[in-house]
Design an enzyme around this catalytic site. Structure first.
Site: not given
Ligand code: DX5
Ligand code: ZN
Length: 216
Positions: A6, A31, A35, A66, A140, A143, A173-174
């Protein structure tokens, strides 16, 4: 598994270097977490940034919207060179219409689903999408810690895909890192988004090789 770091986790004042790092390390796609400050309590970048960045990467672009109004963003992403677009199921009551528009505009349609949302919410449209993005954190922010409840949801989704002979890919994702990636691969996940864990890795090409080597 395929790996899609990302952009959110790179130095946002130097996205170009982040993109170079992804290409050099052998990642599969980029990615983009778009937002709007409404659907999630954070703002990142919009289609303009993605468009400019297209000149600095050869990797496929994977845009994760998002936003409260995904329909409004699609026309802004045409001719940018985006391969796949994910919309959040929680943001629309007209998913089939949205997916048709995505196909017309030449995007691979993908549906994203939040941790609190049951798979029932997407069941009726799983034959229409190319990818299902399962959120393993509340969206949102980068990390955050991976929610272990994601595994049960993934197992159900993989089972459903097999039983219905469907072909969508499954993306998580996440909070994905080397500690949970093996289990994700074993469950049947095809693509992982890795923001923080990729950019924090000391040896990024080795990190990517490890994740790419993991498969069911
Ligand atoms: C969260 C995002 C993710 C996030 C992934 O809202 O959709 O793509 O940035 O980051 P890490 O891998 O740091 O959780
Ligand atoms: Zn994402």
């Amino acid at each position: 598994m395929k790996i899609a770091p990302s952009v959110l986790a790179c130095d946002l004042s130097d996205i170009r270097s982040g993109l170079k790092e992804m290409a050099y390390s052998g990642c599969d796609m980029v990615h983009w977490d778009v937002m709007d400050g409404h659907f999630v309590p954070n703002l990142t970048f919009g289609p303009g940034t993605v468009r400019w960045a297209r000149n600095h990467s050869e990797l496929p672009f994977d845009v994760h919207l998002m936003v409260t109004d995904p329909m409004q963003y699609l026309p802004l992403l045409t001719d940018v060179g985006v391969e796949m677009v994910s919309f959040q199921i929680e943001a629309t009551s007209f998913a089939p219409r949205l997916i048709s528009l995505m196909r017309e505009l030449d995007f691979k349609p993908s549906v994203a689903i939040n941790p609190q949302t049951s798979l029932v919410a997407v069941e009726e449209i799983l034959d229409l999408v190319d990818n299902v993005l399962v959120m393993s954190v509340d969206p949102g922010f980068g990390g955050q810690e991976f929610m272990s409840s994601t595994f049960a949801k993934l197992e159900k989704l993989v089972e459903y895909r097999e039983s219905q002979n469907l072909v969508f890919s499954i993306q998580v994702d996440g909070g994905v890192n080397l500690n949970n990636a093996n289990e994700l691969a074993a469950t049947g996940v095809d693509i992982v988004v890795t923001g923080s864990s990729f950019f924090r890795a000391e040896d990024r090409p080795a990190f990517v090789r490890k994740i790419r080597g993991m498969d069911r």
